[in-house]
Design an enzyme around this catalytic site. Structure first.
Site: not given
Ligand code: UDP
Length: 322
Positions: A146, A175
């Site tokens: 990605y 986000n």
């Molecule tokens: N996250 C979490 N539980 C979940 C999904 C995501 O704790 O069920 C955490 C993830 O590890 C990250 C944050 O939330 O630290 C944001 O994750 P997301 O997948 O929304 O976006 P990205 O990692 O791409 O910023």
């Protein structure tokens, strides 16, 4: 002047909101969505009955057409880590292969808009991140399909601008959440809401101290509209778009628990190479898009998203079993 516009990923979460806004344009003559419905859904545009709109169900990198377009907006890509990590080649093809293909469908002098990502900053060592920050990305890591395909697509577009004078617009989104996210999307806010409404167990990866800046989709498409539609603009990107209120993941999970009684938080092992923090420096966005502001606080935005998820889940429950 009547405009023909192509949107890749127009059945997706952000894409479908952008389609709603495009259809309000009086100068829009035709609007073609190219979407393979991998992460997007026909349901997201089911409310639209507008003769200017047509849908081509195809992989964006393979889409062929005799038509040429005045404006192309390239959003097609999975954006949720579990989705893009499952299919890295497909993710790279959608972003980079999609951009290479779509460039051939642009009229001379046409405009190419691209939704890049805050992931180009990787696990950032400066906060907030200005557009000039070059990032800290592992090109062989689990998020790289990605991150690197977004980075390489930015490179393709800015280099084509340099060599051929292409009119590009590139945003880096931070986000985004809100209505029309898939129930099985897997990103933090949507996951916590669907977990709160089903199992009651909200899975926080690691200790939840990692933070993000959560942007409500209405504010985000408001910025996209102001940036992508405008003819005279002094800066073509990259431009950070998001909400600069940074909130730890655990705080988000606790807030959702407070809205849905009976929920509890369960800590799981940290996600691999999970960025510790993420916050946009919006100085440039405020200058380029006067009057734009991310107005929606996370509490209000999450309540509205929860309401939408409740409606979706009630509709699924109401479908009679054959
Ligand atoms: N996250 C979490 N539980 C979940 C999904 C995501 O704790 O069920 C955490 C993830 O590890 C990250 C944050 O939330 O630290 C944001 O994750 P997301 O997948 O929304 O976006 P990205 O990692 O791409 O910023």
């Amino acid at each position: 002047m009547a405009r023909s516009v192509l949107v890749s990923g127009g059945c997706g979460f952000i894409g479908s909101h952008l389609i709603d806004r495009l259809l309000l344009r009086a100068d829009l003559e035709t609007l073609v969505i190219v979407d393979n419905l991998w992460t997007g859904s026909r349901q997201n545009i089911a409310h639209i009955a507008d003769p200017r709109l047509s849908l081509e169900i195809q992989d964006v990198e393979n889409f062929r057409s005799d038509r040429r377009f005045d404006e192309i907006i390239h959003l097609a890509s999975p954006a949720s880590p579990p989705w893009y990590m499952r299919s890295p080649a497909r993710t790279i093809k959608a972003n980079l292969g999609g951009a290479l293909n779509l460039l051939t469908l642009l009229k001379p002098g046409g405009r190419f808009c691209f939704t890049s990502t805050s992931e180009v900053y990787g696990d950032p060592l400066v906060s907030p991140q200005p557009e000039s920050y070059r990032g800290s990305v592992d090109c062989t890591g689990p998020r790289s399909s990605y991150d690197e395909s977004k980075r390489c697509t930015e490179s393709l577009l800015f280099e084509t601008q340099r060599v051929d004078g292409l009119d590009v617009r590139v945003v880096r989104l931070f986000n985004v959440y809100g209505s029309r996210t898939r129930i099985d999307d897997g990103r933090a806010i949507s996951n916590f809401i669907s977990q709160a409404l089903t199992t009651g167990i909200l899975t926080v990866y690691g200790d939840g101290s990692q933070s993000r800046s959560w942007g409500h989709v209405d504010d985000i498409v408001d910025a996209l509209e102001r940036f992508f539609w405008r003819d005279n603009i002094s800066h073509r990107g990259p431009l950070n778009i998001g909400n600069d209120c940074e909130v730890p993941v655990l705080q988000i999970a606790k807030f959702i628990c407070s809205l849905v009684p009976g929920g509890s938080i369960e800590h799981r092992p940290p996600a691999p190479q999970d960025p510790t923090n993420r916050c946009p420096d919006l100085t440039l966005a405020r200058r380029i898009l006067p009057g734009w502001k991310a107005k929606t606080g996370y509490q209000d935005g999450i309540e509205r998203t929860l309401h939408w998820f409740r409606e979706q889940m009630a509709a699924i429950d109401a479908v009679p079993v054959a």
